[in-house]
Design an enzyme around this catalytic site. Structure first.
Site, short mmCIF file in Angstrom:
data_model
loop_
_atom_site.label_atom_id
_atom_site.label_comp_id
_atom_site.label_asym_id
_atom_site.label_seq_id
_atom_site.Cartn_x
_atom_site.Cartn_y
_atom_site.Cartn_z
N GLU A 143 24.58 42.43 2.15
CA GLU A 143 23.97 43.72 2.55
C GLU A 143 23.83 43.85 4.06
O GLU A 143 22.75 44.18 4.58
CB GLU A 143 22.62 43.91 1.85
CG GLU A 143 22.75 44.05 0.35
CD GLU A 143 21.46 44.49 -0.37
OE1 GLU A 143 20.40 44.53 0.26
OE2 GLU A 143 21.56 44.80 -1.57
N GLU A 188 25.32 42.84 -7.44
CA GLU A 188 23.89 43.01 -7.74
C GLU A 188 23.72 44.33 -8.48
O GLU A 188 24.07 45.39 -7.94
CB GLU A 188 23.02 43.05 -6.47
CG GLU A 188 22.87 41.70 -5.80
CD GLU A 188 21.88 41.72 -4.64
OE1 GLU A 188 20.89 42.48 -4.71
OE2 GLU A 188 22.11 40.97 -3.68
O1 AHR Z 1 17.96 41.13 -5.75
C1 AHR Z 1 16.91 41.39 -4.86
C2 AHR Z 1 17.40 41.82 -3.50
O2 AHR Z 1 18.01 43.08 -3.59
C3 AHR Z 1 18.46 40.98 -2.84
O3 AHR Z 1 17.92 39.91 -2.13
C4 AHR Z 1 19.13 41.93 -1.90
O4 AHR Z 1 20.47 41.61 -1.67
C5 AHR Z 1 18.94 43.28 -2.56
O5 AHR Z 1 18.44 44.21 -1.67
#
Ligand code: AHR
Length: 502
Positions: free
Chosen positions: A177, A296
């Site tokens: 990110e 994610e």
């Molecule tokens: O999964 C929780 C968080 O969400 C992670 O650390 C990040 O990559 C995302 O913003």
């Protein structure tokens, strides 16, 4: 009056593509209690000699995860991988700037690989390198430590730490990110694109066979979305294999109808990133295709105040421990359908996360481990969603949503396995009424319903807890019938369904 039936047409001549088993991945971050007291708890009655909780391992195997991403997440952007290897009593305690916690480093790369190996022979690790506070040199060191067989300082260091065999990690994320201002070492697309390209080219000098993931946008709502992907890919196109996508969904202001349609957003996100990748490829006159690593995704109640740390610099604090309802599980099932429907381009996906932190598996320190509601659709999709995704035609009544307008009540896909059987995955988004389903099966030699299983509950808030861990679980649905190439079934209100045909 009962609803008009939703119709589905299947024909093996029309396919989306084969399912990459890595679509059923998950994610372990040093965040809250995912690692400490989640998968690792020395002294727990179920812990093995390495401190891994075997009760959690059993659930991880049942869940059917194929890839486990590690060690973050936001955590990785301040992480020194060297802190987590070598003798335990020499490992430093550090501030984790991402989650404002204290990291003991009593679990690191070697312990993670041991955990992955115990999870099963076909489970694959996916590592992220720190491109927030670190760069090319440290990424090279990490890959050499992990993957080089022997004969160099770093590979011999791994051997001295007790790991004679190289870890053989194939999948690597180039940071996490990096478009987000919250990220330690946040960068512009130009800065990140250059760094990711340099890192990727350097890593390929160690091993050209690595699979590399460049960071895409943190979510589709980012102001820089799509421009970020285009700029990053213009720099990295030849050097990487995947671009990442992240998305979390939650019910906002009680708008459950829109929440149930979250997959509309996920599918649009996937299609926009595919278009951006292909646009860059066209500009570069490249025949190569960049695939998508949706590394994610989940339901996450980020707007709830108790989702965030109460007291700073604690070790393994209870944060992001969302307790999922049956409604959340139905939405999660629909997100799985969205991923399967794009199996031609989504080659990796990771449910974030695996244990305790927005997770399908929960634990109590010193106590039990149990399945959240969301465990069930994931486990069923991983078990029955292997094979080739059919390009199903859906003709469904719609309902109105504030966020997405008219949305089909039926969300569905079908996967044909190697033995010729077909599994339908279907969600009825209608909160109040059952949805009759008529399926036409062209050119498929199917003659019986093996099982119709559903996840649904009269109470949309029903959830599993340590005291009632089996409150929500899939149940068998009777009455689904397959005759003369047509399947008739009824989908319960707001339900996730798995219908297996043989
Ligand atoms: O999964 C929780 C968080 O969400 C992670 O650390 C990040 O990559 C995302 O913003």
């Amino acid at each position: 009056m009962s609803r008009t039936a939703a119709r589905l047409t299947l024909d093996p001549a029309f396919t989306v593509g084969p399912v990459d088993p890595r679509l059923f991945g998950s994610f372990v971050e040093h965040l809250g209690r995912c690692v400490h007291t989640g998968i690792h708890e020395p002294g727990h009655p179920a812990a093995d000699a390495d401190g891994i909780r075997t009760d959690v391992l059993d659930l991880v195997r049942e869940l059917g995860v194929t890839v486990i991403r590690y060690p973050g997440g936001n955590f990785v952007s301040g992480y020194r991988w060297e802190d987590g290897v070598g003798p335990l009593d020499e490992r430093p305690r550090r501030l984790d700037l991402a989650w404002r916690s204290t990291e003991s480093n009593r679990f690191g790369l070697g312990e993670f690989i041991a955990f992955v190996r115990k999870a099963g022979p076909r489970v694959e690790p996916m590592m992220a390198v720190n491109l927030g506070t670190r760069g090319v040199a440290e990424a090279l060191d990490l890959v050499e430590y992990a993957n080089h067989p022997s004969g160099t300082e770093l590979s011999e260091r791994r051997i001295a730490h007790g790991d004679k065999d190289p870890f053989g990690i194939r999948l690597w994320c180039l940071g996490n990110e990096m478009d987000g201002t919250w990220q330690t070492g946040h960068k512009t697309a130009e800065e990140y694109g250059r760094l990711a390209a340099e890192t990727a080219r350097a890593l390929r000098r160690i091993d050209p066979g690595l699979e590399l993931v460049a960071c895409g946008s943190s979510h589709r709502g980012m102001e820089t979305f799509a421009a970020w992907e285009a700029t990053v890919l213009a720099e990295t196109y030849d050097a990487v294999d995947h671009i990442s996508l992240h998305a979390y969904y939650e019910e906002v202001d009680g708008d459950r109808d829109s929440f149930l349609a979250s997959a509309v957003d996920m599918e649009a996100f996937i299609e926009a990133v595919v278009a951006t990748c292909d646009h860059v490829g066209a500009r570069l006159k490249s025949t190569k295709k960049i695939n998508l690593s949706f590394d994610e995704w989940n339901v996450w109640y980020q707007r709830r105040p108790d989702s965030h740390p109460v007291e700073e610099w604690q070790e393994a604090p209870r944060i992001l421990e969302d307790v999922y309802t049956v409604t959340d599980a139905v939405v999660l099932g629909s997100l799985l359908i969205a991923l399967l429907r794009h199996a031609d381009r989504v080659s990796v996906a990771c449910l974030a996360q695996l244990v305790n932190v927005i997770a399908p598996i929960m634990t109590e320190p010193g106590g039990a481990a149990w399945r959240q509601t969301t465990f069930h659709p994931f486990a069923q999709a991983s078990r029955y969603g292997r094979g080739t995704v059919l390009d199903v035609r859906v003709d469904s009544p719609t309902y109105g949503t504030a966020r997405f307008g008219a949305v089909p009540l039926l969300h569905a896909t079908a996967v044909r396995n190697d033995a010729g059987g077909v599994t339908l995955f279907a969600v009825n988004r209608d909160r109040n009424q059952p949805l009759p389903l008529d399926v036409t099966l062209h050119g498929l030699e199917l003659n019986r319903v093996v099982e119709h299983s559903a996840l649904a509950d009269a109470d949309p808030e029903a959830r599993n807890t340590v005291d009632e861990p089996e409150r929500v679980r899939p149940h068998r649905v009777d009455g689904s019938a397959l005759t003369d190439g047509r399947l008739h079934a009824v989908l319960e209100p707001m339900s996730w369904n798995v219908i297996r045909l043989a």
